[in-house]
Design a protein around this motif. Sequence first.
Motif, short mmCIF file in Angstrom:
data_model
loop_
_atom_site.label_atom_id
_atom_site.label_comp_id
_atom_site.label_asym_id
_atom_site.label_seq_id
_atom_site.Cartn_x
_atom_site.Cartn_y
_atom_site.Cartn_z
N TYR A 138 30.12 51.91 40.74
CA TYR A 138 31.08 52.96 41.07
C TYR A 138 30.65 53.70 42.34
O TYR A 138 31.48 53.98 43.21
N ALA A 139 29.36 54.02 42.43
CA ALA A 139 28.85 54.71 43.62
C ALA A 139 29.00 53.82 44.86
O ALA A 139 29.31 54.31 45.95
N GLN A 140 28.78 52.53 44.68
CA GLN A 140 28.92 51.61 45.81
C GLN A 140 30.36 51.53 46.29
O GLN A 140 30.62 51.46 47.49
N HIS A 141 31.31 51.54 45.36
CA HIS A 141 32.72 51.57 45.76
C HIS A 141 32.98 52.79 46.65
O HIS A 141 33.63 52.69 47.68
N ARG A 142 32.46 53.91 46.22
CA ARG A 142 32.66 55.15 46.98
C ARG A 142 32.03 55.03 48.38
O ARG A 142 32.63 55.45 49.37
N THR A 143 30.85 54.44 48.47
CA THR A 143 30.17 54.26 49.76
C THR A 143 31.00 53.36 50.68
O THR A 143 31.12 53.64 51.88
N ILE A 144 31.56 52.30 50.13
CA ILE A 144 32.40 51.39 50.92
C ILE A 144 33.61 52.15 51.46
O ILE A 144 33.92 52.09 52.67
N ILE A 145 34.28 52.88 50.59
CA ILE A 145 35.48 53.61 51.00
C ILE A 145 35.13 54.71 52.01
O ILE A 145 35.85 54.90 52.99
#
Length: 191
Positions: A138-145
């Motif tokens: 979930y945190a990685q998704h946020r970093t990508i976005i």
Amino acid sequence: MLEAEGRVWRRQGSGTYVGQRPDDWSQHVSTLVAGTDLMEVMEVRLRIEPQLAQLAAMRAKPDDIDRMYELAKKITASDDADSRELWDGALHRLIAQSAGNQFFLTIFDVINHVRQDEAWQTIRELARSINKTRPVSYAQHRTIIDAIAARNPMKAAEAMREHLLMLQESLIRITSLDAQQAEEPLTEEVG
């Protein structure tokens, strides 16, 4: 006449069907799904999706970015594996679509078709659960976005690569664990 108008199509030995003839490509994709393993999918995703994130950082519209954040929230809020898979697939596809390259999007859609296979979804969810990677994902998704929103192509690509590498590592662990358990002989206690 109906066939010429595209209202029916016929396959010799099979029958006549209502609607337009499906293209041979969809049959080819189904064959690919059946003959592809998880690691092959991850190898391709690792080569394609970081570049899609990179292009999305250069080309995504503000509405696309807002929608990416919405999808990431839906993934996090989902209580069941099916919903998480649905929203995760939608997020990754939106990133691919935001890259603004139709050919890349077509390639992504083939990969995504493989990802939608039930066996693939089950093993991926199991890998996330056993390896407890869901919060990190979930945190990685946020970093990508965030990188896409900041218009930072290199950071977006690297964030996507890290996300997929973590998933690949989880898949390797779970499939190795399954193989290891399958190889362990059943022992009977003598007492």
